[in-house]
Write a protein that holds these residues in place. Structure first.
Motif, mmCIF file in Angstrom:
data_model
loop_
_atom_site.group_PDB
_atom_site.id
_atom_site.type_symbol
_atom_site.label_atom_id
_atom_site.label_comp_id
_atom_site.label_asym_id
_atom_site.label_seq_id
_atom_site.Cartn_x
_atom_site.Cartn_y
_atom_site.Cartn_z
ATOM 1 N N LEU A 53 39.188 6.645 50.656
ATOM 2 C CA LEU A 53 40.579 6.933 50.302
ATOM 3 C C LEU A 53 40.721 7.793 49.050
ATOM 4 O O LEU A 53 41.831 8.188 48.693
ATOM 5 N N SER A 54 39.609 8.085 48.383
ATOM 6 C CA SER A 54 39.632 9.030 47.266
ATOM 7 C C SER A 54 39.326 10.458 47.716
ATOM 8 O O SER A 54 39.435 11.399 46.919
ATOM 9 N N LYS A 55 38.975 10.626 48.963
ATOM 10 C CA LYS A 55 38.446 11.903 49.447
ATOM 11 C C LYS A 55 39.379 13.082 49.184
ATOM 12 O O LYS A 55 39.013 14.048 48.505
ATOM 13 N N GLU A 56 40.584 13.026 49.717
ATOM 14 C CA GLU A 56 41.471 14.179 49.638
ATOM 15 C C GLU A 56 41.976 14.414 48.220
ATOM 16 O O GLU A 56 42.214 15.564 47.822
ATOM 17 N N VAL A 57 42.156 13.354 47.445
ATOM 18 C CA VAL A 57 42.575 13.529 46.055
ATOM 19 C C VAL A 57 41.456 14.186 45.247
ATOM 20 O O VAL A 57 41.707 15.055 44.406
ATOM 21 N N LEU A 58 40.206 13.803 45.496
ATOM 22 C CA LEU A 58 39.089 14.448 44.811
ATOM 23 C C LEU A 58 38.990 15.924 45.181
ATOM 24 O O LEU A 58 38.756 16.782 44.312
ATOM 25 N N TYR A 59 39.187 16.252 46.452
ATOM 26 C CA TYR A 59 39.186 17.657 46.843
ATOM 27 C C TYR A 59 40.334 18.409 46.159
ATOM 28 O O TYR A 59 40.162 19.546 45.689
ATOM 29 N N TYR A 60 41.508 17.791 46.114
ATOM 30 C CA TYR A 60 42.668 18.426 45.471
ATOM 31 C C TYR A 60 42.396 18.671 43.990
ATOM 32 O O TYR A 60 42.698 19.740 43.458
ATOM 33 N N ARG A 61 41.779 17.706 43.324
ATOM 34 C CA ARG A 61 41.583 17.808 41.877
ATOM 35 C C ARG A 61 40.351 18.627 41.490
ATOM 36 O O ARG A 61 40.373 19.304 40.455
ATOM 37 N N LEU A 62 39.301 18.551 42.289
ATOM 38 C CA LEU A 62 38.022 19.149 41.885
ATOM 39 C C LEU A 62 37.608 20.350 42.731
ATOM 40 O O LEU A 62 36.641 21.032 42.399
ATOM 41 N N GLY A 63 38.310 20.610 43.825
ATOM 42 C CA GLY A 63 37.964 21.752 44.664
ATOM 43 C C GLY A 63 36.959 21.384 45.747
ATOM 44 O O GLY A 63 36.826 20.227 46.145
ATOM 45 N N SER A 188 67.643 2.172 49.874
ATOM 46 C CA SER A 188 69.056 2.117 50.258
ATOM 47 C C SER A 188 69.946 2.693 49.157
ATOM 48 O O SER A 188 71.100 3.050 49.403
ATOM 49 N N ILE A 189 69.408 2.794 47.944
ATOM 50 C CA ILE A 189 70.180 3.358 46.832
ATOM 51 C C ILE A 189 70.276 4.871 46.960
ATOM 52 O O ILE A 189 71.308 5.477 46.671
ATOM 53 N N GLY A 190 69.171 5.497 47.393
ATOM 54 C CA GLY A 190 69.184 6.944 47.516
ATOM 55 C C GLY A 190 67.790 7.483 47.807
ATOM 56 O O GLY A 190 66.833 6.727 47.927
ATOM 57 N N PRO A 191 67.665 8.805 47.912
ATOM 58 C CA PRO A 191 66.364 9.427 48.207
ATOM 59 C C PRO A 191 65.493 9.544 46.959
ATOM 60 O O PRO A 191 65.961 9.373 45.828
ATOM 61 N N VAL A 192 64.221 9.862 47.173
ATOM 62 C CA VAL A 192 63.261 10.021 46.094
ATOM 63 C C VAL A 192 62.842 11.481 46.011
ATOM 64 O O VAL A 192 62.378 12.068 46.993
ATOM 65 N N PHE A 193 63.010 12.072 44.820
ATOM 66 C CA PHE A 193 62.599 13.447 44.569
ATOM 67 C C PHE A 193 61.383 13.443 43.644
ATOM 68 O O PHE A 193 61.268 12.591 42.763
ATOM 69 N N THR A 194 60.496 14.419 43.843
ATOM 70 C CA THR A 194 59.239 14.397 43.111
ATOM 71 C C THR A 194 58.934 15.717 42.413
ATOM 72 O O THR A 194 59.236 16.794 42.918
ATOM 73 N N HIS A 195 58.305 15.602 41.260
ATOM 74 C CA HIS A 195 57.691 16.736 40.572
ATOM 75 C C HIS A 195 56.522 17.223 41.430
ATOM 76 O O HIS A 195 55.883 16.455 42.145
ATOM 77 N N GLY A 196 56.201 18.511 41.335
ATOM 78 C CA GLY A 196 55.166 19.086 42.180
ATOM 79 C C GLY A 196 53.802 18.435 42.038
ATOM 80 O O GLY A 196 53.083 18.262 43.034
ATOM 81 N N VAL A 197 53.412 18.027 40.820
ATOM 82 C CA VAL A 197 52.105 17.399 40.620
ATOM 83 C C VAL A 197 52.026 16.077 41.373
ATOM 84 O O VAL A 197 51.003 15.754 41.988
ATOM 85 N N ILE A 198 53.105 15.314 41.340
ATOM 86 C CA ILE A 198 53.135 14.047 42.070
ATOM 87 C C ILE A 198 53.160 14.299 43.570
ATOM 88 O O ILE A 198 52.459 13.625 44.340
ATOM 89 N N GLU A 199 53.945 15.273 44.000
ATOM 90 C CA GLU A 199 54.023 15.538 45.436
ATOM 91 C C GLU A 199 52.693 16.068 45.980
ATOM 92 O O GLU A 199 52.297 15.729 47.094
ATOM 93 N N ASN A 200 51.979 16.868 45.202
ATOM 94 C CA ASN A 200 50.654 17.324 45.627
ATOM 95 C C ASN A 200 49.719 16.141 45.840
ATOM 96 O O ASN A 200 48.936 16.107 46.805
ATOM 97 N N THR A 201 49.791 15.164 44.940
ATOM 98 C CA THR A 201 48.966 13.963 45.071
ATOM 99 C C THR A 201 49.386 13.147 46.277
ATOM 100 O O THR A 201 48.544 12.652 47.039
ATOM 101 N N ASN A 202 50.698 13.014 46.476
ATOM 102 C CA ASN A 202 51.196 12.299 47.657
ATOM 103 C C ASN A 202 50.695 12.952 48.941
ATOM 104 O O ASN A 202 50.263 12.267 49.884
ATOM 105 N N GLU A 203 50.746 14.277 48.983
ATOM 106 C CA GLU A 203 50.309 14.987 50.182
ATOM 107 C C GLU A 203 48.816 14.778 50.439
ATOM 108 O O GLU A 203 48.396 14.625 51.593
ATOM 109 N N ALA A 204 48.024 14.762 49.372
ATOM 110 C CA ALA A 204 46.591 14.515 49.525
ATOM 111 C C ALA A 204 46.346 13.125 50.093
ATOM 112 O O ALA A 204 45.527 12.939 51.005
#
Length: 363
Positions: A53-63, A188-204
């Motif tokens: 489960l660290s695979k894609e985050v390591l690729y994102y961070r280290l190439g 139920s309160i509302g949607p969640v918006f993300t900074h790009g660094v967090i969203e990149n990590t989420n996508e990984a």
């Protein structure tokens, strides 16, 4: 006298028999990685071994690194030395590394927490002779409330901000804290918006098969009025930048174990400080070490001197070791004065609670 199975060198924790390092901070041929935070996973090694489960985050961070991944409980043998990963509960994909050879067993815990956060695989104690442990929050003043209470406060704060027509910005480290917050927000309160660094990590993490609640990346085209209807997840690095100021008026909250101390909240200029850490608190550290049944404890980072002294007083054989592990967030222990203990409703901690006298990196 035989050499120990693991040694502490200027490159990192080294197994000479197996010819590999664990979380090395200088380039080496063979690195075993406990988790993908920057103080444990460095660029430049010839080969890496980590949890799946660290695979894609390591690729994102280290190439494009040479990476082998395994599951918890799976064993890999290097030159006769057995390596097996066990859950650390710190962040998604974090692992303790069990190293064994001819009956000698060491466990390198990396960073860990003992509370089940509902998204990381929960911490499992591993029996061993030698236990290498962090002690980021190794003082009795650090006693975490159940996370359900913290998230009730966060969701009530967000709901109140929305009713008042102001934006809500909450800061937490992009790997671990951000996903933990995301999974416990009341959508139920509302949607969640993300900074790009967090969203990149989420996508990984999503590429790795992790299911996360829906999020929307903030871009220049994202309407400000839409953002105001939801909550903004931001990394600590965004605090005080033009990016965050464009959401004004907003209420700013910071999630960290350091929020137990008034001084840390003041330096972050937070409207609300939520005591939420991805590291074990005092009780968690002591219980985790006790559960290993270990003969020796090695403390790598945090309040190493005082915690080693306490462990020795209660019967452990504990000592400090020098490493470059540390704060995987934004504030470090040396910036904090214990007299700044918070006494407000945001933390009921008081100096001197717990087993002794009293005192993140993953905030």
């Amino acid at each position: 006298m035989a050499k120990p199975l693991l040694e502490f060198t200027d490159c990192g924790i080294y197994c000479e028999t197996g010819r590999f390092y664990i979380d090395p901070w200088k380039p080496v041929d063979d690195a075993v990685i406990t988790h993908a935070h920057a103080d444990h996973a460095y660029w430049g090694h010839k080969s890496y071994l980590a949890h799946h489960l660290s695979k894609e985050v390591l690729y994102y961070r280290l190439g494009d690194i040479n990476l082998q991944t395994i599951e918890y409980g799976e064993t890999v043998t290097k030159n006769g030395v057995e390596i097996c990963l066990f859950p650390a509960g710190h962040v998604i994909g974090s692992a303790q590394v069990r190293v064994s050879y001819k009956g000698e067993v060491w466990v390198v815990s990396g960073d860990y927490k003992t509370e089940d956060d509902g998204i990381s695989t929960p911490f499992e104690p591993v029996r061993c002779h030698h236990f290498i442990s962090e002690c980021t929050f190794g003082m009795p003043v650090y006693q975490w409330k159940p996370q359900a209470e913290i998230f009730t406060d966060i969701n009530n704060w967000w709901r109140n901000n929305k009713e008042q027509g102001i934006a809500t910005v909450i800061a937490g480290y992009s790997l671990g804290k951000a996903q933990r917050i995301l999974q416990h927000l009341d959508l139920s309160i509302g949607p969640v918006f993300t900074h790009g660094v967090i969203e990149n990590t989420n996508e990984a993490l999503r590429r790795n098969g992790v299911t996360l609640n829906p999020t929307t990346r903030i871009t220049y085209e994202t309407p400000k009025e839409e953002i105001r209807k939801g909550i903004i997840l931001a990394p600590p690095s965004a605090i005080g930048t033009p990016w965050i100021r464009k959401f004004a008026p907003f209420s700013f909250g910071y999630c960290s174990g350091w929020m137990a101390l008034r001084g840390a909240k003041r330096r972050r200029a937070a409207d609300r400080g939520f005591v939420l850490s991805d590291h074990a608190d005092w009780d968690g550290l002591v219980s985790a070490i006790d559960a290993t049944g270990c003969e020796k404890v090695y403390l790598t980072h945090g309040y190493t001197a005082s915690f080693a002294r306490y462990l020795n007083e209660i019967g452990f054989d504990a000592r400090e070791v020098h490493t470059l592990f540390g704060d995987d967030e934004d504030i470090n222990a040396q910036d904090v004065d214990l007299k700044d203990t918070v006494t407000s409703e945001e933390s009921t901690l008081s100096f001197g609670e717990g087993r002794g006298e009293a005192e993140e990196a993953s905030l």
